[in-house]
Design an enzyme around this catalytic site. Structure first.
Site, PDB file in Angstrom:
ATOM      1  N   VAL A  15      37.349  39.761  37.875  1.00 24.27           N
ATOM      2  CA  VAL A  15      37.121  38.505  38.600  1.00 24.27           C
ATOM      3  C   VAL A  15      36.075  38.656  39.703  1.00 24.27           C
ATOM      4  CG1 VAL A  15      39.423  37.614  38.128  1.00 24.27           C
ATOM      5  CG2 VAL A  15      39.016  38.907  40.228  1.00 24.27           C
ATOM      6  N   THR A  18      35.073  44.042  42.948  1.00 24.16           N
ATOM      7  CA  THR A  18      34.202  45.091  43.474  1.00 24.16           C
ATOM      8  C   THR A  18      32.995  44.510  44.192  1.00 24.16           C
ATOM      9  OG1 THR A  18      34.903  46.644  41.746  1.00 24.16           O
ATOM     10  CG2 THR A  18      32.809  47.099  42.845  1.00 24.16           C
ATOM     11  N   LYS A  39      39.664  53.056  47.011  1.00 22.77           N
ATOM     12  CA  LYS A  39      40.260  52.508  45.786  1.00 22.77           C
ATOM     13  C   LYS A  39      41.367  53.465  45.356  1.00 22.77           C
ATOM     14  CE  LYS A  39      39.112  50.425  41.323  1.00 22.77           C
ATOM     15  NZ  LYS A  39      39.263  49.008  41.685  1.00 22.77           N
ATOM     16  N   ASP A  51      33.822  51.971  40.495  1.00 21.70           N
ATOM     17  CA  ASP A  51      33.583  50.859  41.418  1.00 21.70           C
ATOM     18  C   ASP A  51      33.042  51.332  42.764  1.00 21.70           C
ATOM     19  OD1 ASP A  51      34.521  49.161  39.463  1.00 21.70           O
ATOM     20  OD2 ASP A  51      36.560  49.095  40.260  1.00 21.70           O
ATOM     21  N   GLU A 110      40.356  48.346  47.821  1.00 21.32           N
ATOM     22  CA  GLU A 110      40.210  47.530  46.603  1.00 21.32           C
ATOM     23  C   GLU A 110      41.255  47.903  45.562  1.00 21.32           C
ATOM     24  OE1 GLU A 110      37.289  46.800  42.799  1.00 21.32           O
ATOM     25  OE2 GLU A 110      36.491  47.909  44.510  1.00 21.32           O
ATOM     26  N   GLY A 203      26.203  37.249  39.147  1.00 18.70           N
ATOM     27  CA  GLY A 203      25.097  38.191  39.000  1.00 18.70           C
ATOM     28  C   GLY A 203      24.689  38.898  40.270  1.00 18.70           C
TER      29      GLY A 203
END
Length: 228
Positions: A15, A18, A39, A51, A110, A203
């Site tokens: 979604v 990161t 993480k 990530d 994260e 993007g």
């Protein structure tokens, strides 16, 4: 802990967690803050990179850390089982977060997949970690399209029921030409929990690092990471 700790979770996998975490980190760096990113479990690698590698590339932040790195892009417990290794326990993650908080102004943590994905062998989740860190708050990253209102409300409610502070919601990938449904969703997301903190352009993770760092502070509100 002396630092502000903010957890970043998603309504689902893929979604934009990161890139949103990177945008929050870049906004803090632009504000002159020292930042660490952690993480707990990295499941799956793309060309050998995880990530945290993406966050370093986009933001220039070098204090990035992983609890464990697993090769298969699966839920952490399944990925660890395939690799034949144990997952770090909650106490290890909390100790790492506390150590980073002693050395930085802000720590961003994260998650992997959605909020209730199990991160340890005994089934602890990112929600459990967030509940254990006093004074922390959680940013919820969501989709822009159909179904996002329900998924976002469920995630926010799950956090609130556990007594975890919710900093707000960020749309992880906002299209250049949103549909009417997406535009309506963006308005409605403002009424879920503390409301909408921003939207990261679709993007954005492919941007040149210099461009990403310049624009990130305009995508996300400073309040979720700078508030006490």
């Amino acid at each position: 802990m002396t630092a502000h700790v903010r957890f970043v979770t998603g309504t689902d996998t893929e979604v934009g967690k990161t890139v949103t975490t990177a945008a929050l980190a870049a906004a803090l760096v632009a504000d002159g803050r020292s930042v660490a990113v952690y993480k707990p479990v990295q499941s799956g690698l793309e060309d050998g990179a995880g990530d945290m590698d993406t966050i370093t590339r986009l933001t220039g932040v070098t204090s990035v850390h992983e609890g464990i790195r697993l090769p298969d892009p699966m839920a952490p417990r399944a990925s660890a089982a395939r690799a034949g290794v144990p997952l770090p326990p909650v106490t290890t993650h909390l100790a790492t977060i506390a150590a980073l908080a002693e050395r930085h102004d802000h720590v961003l943590v994260e998650g992997a997949g959605g909020l209730l994905v199990e991160l340890t062998d005994d089934g602890a989740t990112l929600a459990d970690l967030a509940a254990a860190v006093e004074g922390s708050a959680t940013v919820v990253v969501c989709r822009s399209g159909l179904g996002t209102l329900n998924h976002t409300a469920l995630t926010v409610e799950a956090l609130q029921r556990r007594g975890v502070a919710v900093a707000g919601v960020v749309i992880g990938s906002w299209p250049e030409r949103p549909s009417e449904i997406e535009s309506d969703n963006r308005r409605c997301l403002g009424a879920i929990g503390p409301g909408l903190l921003g939207a990261v352009p679709a993007g954005a993770g492919r941007s040149a690092p210099a461009v990403f760092r310049e624009r990130a502070p305009t995508w996300v509100a400073r309040s979720p990471v700078t508030a006490a």
